[in-house]
Every structure is written in structure tokens, then in C-alpha cells.
Design a protein around this motif. Sequence first.
Motif: not given
Length: 305
Positions: A142-153, A231-236, A245-255
Amino acid sequence: MMSPAARDALQGWLDMSRALKGQSDNTIEAYGRDVAEFLTFMSLHLGGEAGIAALGRISVTDMRSWMAQMRSGGEVGPRSLARKLSAVKSFIRWLAEREGFDPTAVLSMRSPKFTRKLPRPLSAEHARDVIETAGQQSSAPWIGSRDMAVITLLYGCGLRISEALSLTGESLPLGEMLRIRGKGGKERLVPVIGAARAAVAEYAKLCPYPLDEGAPLFRGARGGPLSPRIVQKVVQQVRMQLGLPASATPHAMRHSFATHLLNAGGDLRTIQELLGHASLSTTQAYTAVDTARLLEIYRAAHPKA
């Protein structure tokens, strides 16, 4: 120390900015820090409490002294100093209108020049890899599914991480459009792609906690609201695993969402609405990214480059 009158004036300006301009709490907090720091400096610089009368007599020399102090030690860069100066000007302009003094010495100060940082999006392939790999980081399905859902959004709808984590159970099941409350309390409607609807539905099915209306949609391991830091730790972890690269952050998904829409022919006004940018100039940064990428390809491929 600033005088009680200056402190009251600062609070009045902050209250006005929050109520009339719809500024977010984070923005108001930053404004408050910046102007309080300025007022504290002026109190020391002028040799006493910086009351309203003293603020009305600030000279260009006084302002240069403050800016020099900000630059000393290299702790405040040009971008941060420009932000601080903007806050100070806004406060002094408001105070001058209320108290009837001439604010020219403050308002005439020029902001330091700085190079705007361009967004650093991921390729479409890497964005997909991040989403898929995020779902494999936890031993709890369920946690893996949660992380995938957040980043997909973040990638599929261009949400800020704070916007995704502010969703409640009332949003379920996700429809084709999602009402988002962004910075400054401004609302916007964003389309929800099928992959995002499916990812959130799968998470909701597996989540062991009741996702009631008004309760947070995304939960931490113990049932509380999911922290952005998680979420930041998961993406890290994903970034390190994929060698990104280090620029691959949660906010980079929005970019990435914005850049890929632009590359596919999306117009800037539409992308501005989807991202919730108050100014088109903010969205225009993505055209610079696109142009930079074209030049990179050109120089690598053209025999005369």
C-alpha cells in the motif's frame, strides 16, 4: 530593536497582504522575516528604535548600507536580495501612503541583477521510470502504491507536492477534472489523466486507513498526513537507483509536465492555467528550456557548429 509603532505597522501590512492580495501563508511569513530584518538593521544603523518618523527619513545612503550589509559574507545572493528589496519596497510604499511621507529613496533602489534559474525537467522516459521505480521502494504494497500515486499526480497533473498532499478523501473517486487550491488560496481545475485516476484508485483500495471526507487522502505509515519529506526521500532513493542527477526532485516532475506539454504543442496560456501561475512570465521559463534543448541538439549534430 524596531519600535512598537513599526511592529504594529508591519503586522498591519502583512494582514493587508494576506486579506487583499491573497498571498499564501509561506509568502506572508517570508515577507515578515525580510521586513523585520530590514527594520532591525535600520534601528541599529540609525542609532535607536526605527519608529515611523525615522522610516520616513530613510535616505539612499541608508539603503545602500543595508544592501551592503546583506551582501557581506556572501550568505545572501542576488536573487534573495532582490526578493528582500521587493518586500521592503512594498512595505514602505504602503506605509508612505498611510503616513504621508515621500518613499522615493527606498523605491529608487535597483534590484541586483541575477540569472533566473531554468526549470530542469526529466525526459518522458525518465519520468516514467521514476514513477514505476517509486512503487517498488517499500515492502508494504500500500505504501508503494501510495508513492506511485502521489508522483503520478505531480507528473500527470502538474501539481505542486503541497497541492497533492492537501487532497482529502472527498476527492475520491477521482473524476476527469480535479479542483485544486493553490498558492494564495487560488482555485483552478486540472484535467486528470487515466493513469493518475488508476494509480489513486489502486492506492485507495490498498490503504489500511479510512479515507473519509475531510481526512487526508495520502497517509503516512502510522495513519497521519503524509509528509512532503517522505515523498522527497522516496524520489531521492529512486534518483540514486536510476543514476539521475540531483535535479530529479518531486518538483521536477511538475517541471516535466509543463515542458512535455509545451513540446507537444501546448500553448503558454493553457499551461499557465494548468500550473496555477499568477504571471505568464513564470510559465515562459519553459520556452527558455525548450530553446536551450534545441540549441544543445543543434550544436551536437550540426557539422559546422
